[in-house]
Design an enzyme around this catalytic site. Structure first.
Site, PDB file in Angstrom:
ATOM      1  CE  LYS A  76      -4.106   1.792   2.374  1.00 36.79           C
ATOM      2  NZ  LYS A  76      -5.035   1.396   3.361  1.00 36.79           N
TER       3      LYS A  76
ATOM      4  CB  SER B 207     -35.304   4.357  31.475  1.00 34.18           C
ATOM      5  OG  SER B 207     -35.076   5.034  30.062  1.00 34.18           O
TER       6      SER B 207
END
Length: 710
Positions: free
Chosen positions: A114, A359
């Site tokens: 790369k 909740s």
């Protein structure tokens, strides 16, 4: 005359350091590509060890095991007869490189390192690898002895070269290189390369795919050519979800696109393309002229043809046709991306399910709905005959080889556990919403009161100190008020882990692992620090920690209709509240009032801070124009000062933030993405002076249009 060839690219769900599993998925992709008559197969970046090995790439074992897996791939005769492009890390002259190996019939043709490494945001490639800065330069690489024995080769070419077959030329670029100003495909095209391969490890972010797709299509729209884009998919062991979308493009036109969110571990994409279309597309004087001064690449000649010659032309073969790119709405991305991420995490950590304190508010609601969508995707995959998904859910639930789920709710009943942890400060509305949502999605739900636990804890403090704190609404101080809120939130975390460990046991699942605790703090609350350190937002993983409140609300609106969950309308209409303070006739706690910001404001402030890289002064100047129609300069200045104060004093909370699904560029994730200190002077005194100076000048001038900003 047409010159048709069939090419394959793929998206693989690889797992960091799962060498054997990664190898098997690579082999499966090659076999599938050959069945579809492809003559070239391209795989994702670093597909052998997995892209997300991070600091494991500094270990020599990773390179040894990668070569061992590669040896078993090229020695397998099922991989012969097709040109292979495989991602692998390679050590050359004591330096580590992110490479791709191109091979044919068990012979290595080229190792291509790369050139440009990804080194910002979530990526730290230069921490592990060295970039190959010498473009168009090639040297000899001595193969490991195990490979020499298989291929009969001692050395191969290593560097920036191209593969030349009898009928075409193939060049390569890797992930980040595509996005650079001088992308390799330009020079490759000018030197005659007709096919470009791109192996990537590109992650999902909300609203990001169109940028990636534009770059890929533009690569050949200007220069002509055939572009094969391969990508990782799934969660390979960290906060990122790699979202596939393998692509085949001809002269800027998409002819094949893979799935963005899928539970398939191996996806192979093929297209039949015409090389003559590329040659005709490049018949431009400008292209020819520029090619005479462009760089020259070394050609590795291979005596093979990727397509049949003119004499053997088969009239029944037809090229793939252009298609539109598939894009998801942001609401759909929130639904499917985190759902796939949760599934990968669950099946690979060998847990027995999830637990969440539900909740009755929209954040835990959104997290629960995402789990429901995960269950729905698992169910659909089983219905469609995905044996891997079916095998995984059988193992997670301990239901045996013959069991197959009959509905998403049946899956949820076995793996998803919700619990409403109420106190005297909780309302009947949130309790009822939580219970009804749990019923609709099929979770195993518990409803409890924890007042005795809270009272006992405060009593310990009172006995030890002789002082009893009281809430502000009853005459207490701010510090007492905050402490009394925090103890409720922290005790919920303790209870959550107790229930997560023991709930499977109470249901008779003595041979299963514990439950993963899910967090549900959104990105805006984390940015502002509006959460208690080590409260119920402290969990194992958090699927919404990188998603804004405004996007979560849009997601819930979408999910209400898409998944027929009318109860979600009540969550949307409810005022967001922590329910940690007593409810009185004159006081009901509100999140936005507590924070001093709306969620929309926090999203804007967060983007200016992270994406636009603004300090307090720059942010103030920009907001003078952005909010000119809704806030006075004094109000804007106050918002900016307050934001940086709370962001700074709460920055320490990010050091212990629950690992969250990365979905936003303005994420404050301290552990990897947002590398800012956690001990910051919250006054920003010089910036404040600058802001005050601008306000003074505006007051003198009378209007903004006459103000000059230094």
């Amino acid at each position: 005359m047409p010159h048709y060839i069939t090419l394959a690219t793929c998206a693989l769900n690889q797992w960091a350091l799962d060498f054997e599993g990664n190898r098997d998925r690579i082999l499966e992709s090659i076999i599938q590509a050959k069945k579809k008559h492809a003559t070239l197969r391209v795989g994702p970046e670093l597909e052998i060890p997995g892209y997300g090995c991070l600091d494991h790439f500094l270990e020599n074992d990773v390179y040894l095991h990668s070569w061992e897996m590669y040896a078993s791939i090229i020695s397998d005769e099922r991989t012969h007869g097709i040109l292979l492009d495989v991602g692998i890390p390679v050590m050359h002259k004591s330096r580590r490189y992110n490479c791709r190996i191109l091979s044919y019939d068990g012979k290595i043709l080229l190792i291509r390192p790369k050139i440009v490494l990804a080194n910002d945001g979530n990526y730290r490639e230069m921490r592990y690898f060295t970039p190959w800065l010498k473009t168009q330069y090639v040297e000899e690489f001595v193969l490991p002895r195990m490979i020499q024995k298989i291929t009969g080769q001692i050395t191969v070419r290593f560097g920036d070269a191209v593969i030349s077959t009898l009928d075409t030329c193939i060049g390569a670029e890797t992930c980040e290189e595509l996005f650079t100003p001088q992308a390799p495909h330009i020079s490759l095209a000018l030197d005659g390369a007709e096919i470009f391969t791109n192996s990537s490890g590109s992650h999902h972010e909300l609203r990001k795919l169109d940028i990636r797709m534009a770059m890929i299509t533009e690569a050949t729209r200007k220069c002509g050519g055939i572009y094969l884009y391969s990508n990782q998919k799934g969660c390979d062991g960290d906060r990122l979800y790699y979202d596939g979308c393998a692509l085949i493009v001809v002269n800027g036109k998409v002819v094949a696109q893979g799935a963005q969110f899928s539970m398939d571990d191996v996806e192979v994409l093929t297209a039949t393309v015409d090389l003559e279309e590329v040659r005709a597309y490049r018949a431009l004087i400008s292209h020819g002229l520029q090619s005479r001064t462009s760089p020259i690449f070394e050609r590795i000649h291979v005596p093979i043809e990727l397509g049949p010659d003119a004499i053997n032309f088969d009239i029944s073969i037809s090229p793939s046709v252009e298609r539109s790119i598939k894009y998801y709405l942001p609401e759909e991305e929130i639904a499917y991306g985190p759902a796939c991420w949760l599934w990968d995490y669950l099946r690979r950590c060998k847990g027995s399910g999830f637990f969440i304190p539900l909740s009755g508010g929209i954040d835990s609601c959104a997290t629960s709905v995402i789990v429901h969508i995960m269950c729905w995707m698992v169910f659909k995959a089983c219905e469609q005959g995905n044996l891997q998904v079916r095998n995984d859910i059988q193992k997670i639930t301990n239901m045996g080889d013959e069991w197959s789920p009959s509905s998403p709710q049946e899956i949820a009943d076995k793996i998803f556990h919700t619990c409403y942890m109420g106190t005297k400060n909780s309302s009947l509305e949130t309790r009822t919403r939580a219970k009804e949502l749990a019923h609709k999605i099929g979770s195993y739900h518990i409803d409890l009161n924890m007042d005795a636990l809270v009272t006992a804890t405060i009593s310990v403090f009172e006995v030890a100190t002789g002082r009893k704190p009281v809430f502000k609404v009853f005459g207490g101080s701010m510090i007492e008020n905050l402490a009394l809120q925090n103890i409720q939130a922290r005790l919920r975390m303790v209870l959550a882990y107790l229930f997560a460990q023991l709930l499977p046991w109470t249901r008779g699942k003595t041979n299963s692992g514990g439950l993963l605790v899910l967090g549900s703090a959104n990105v805006d609350e984390q940015l502002r620090g509006y959460l208690t350190k080590y409260d119920c937002s402290s969990a194992d993983i958090n699927p919404i920690g990188g998603i804004s409140k405004t996007d979560l609300i849009r997601f819930i609106v979408w999910a209400e209709k898409e998944f027929e969950l009318p109860i979600l309308k009540e969550f949307i209409d409810a005022t967001p509240t922590a329910e940690l303070e007593p409810i009185t006739d004159s006081h009901v706690q509100s999140d936005e009032a507590d924070m001093g910001f709306t969620y929309e404001e926090l999203s804007i402030l967060g983007r200016l801070r992270k994406i636009d890289k603004c300090g307090p002064y720059s942010m103030f100047i920009k907001l003078l124009h952005i909010w000119s129609d809704r806030k006075s300069p004094e109000e804007i200045a106050d918002k900016v000062k307050r934001f940086f104060w709370y962001y700074s004093v709460n920055r320490h909370k990010q050091t212990v933030s629950t690992p969250s699904y990365h979905a936003e560029q303005y994420s404050p994730d301290d552990n990897r993405f947002d590398l800012r200190p956690f001990l910051i002077d919250p006054r920003f005194s010089w910036a404040r002076q600058k802001i005050d100076g601008v306000l003074a000048k505006m007051k003198t001038d009378g209007k903004l249009s006459t103000m000059s900003i230094d």
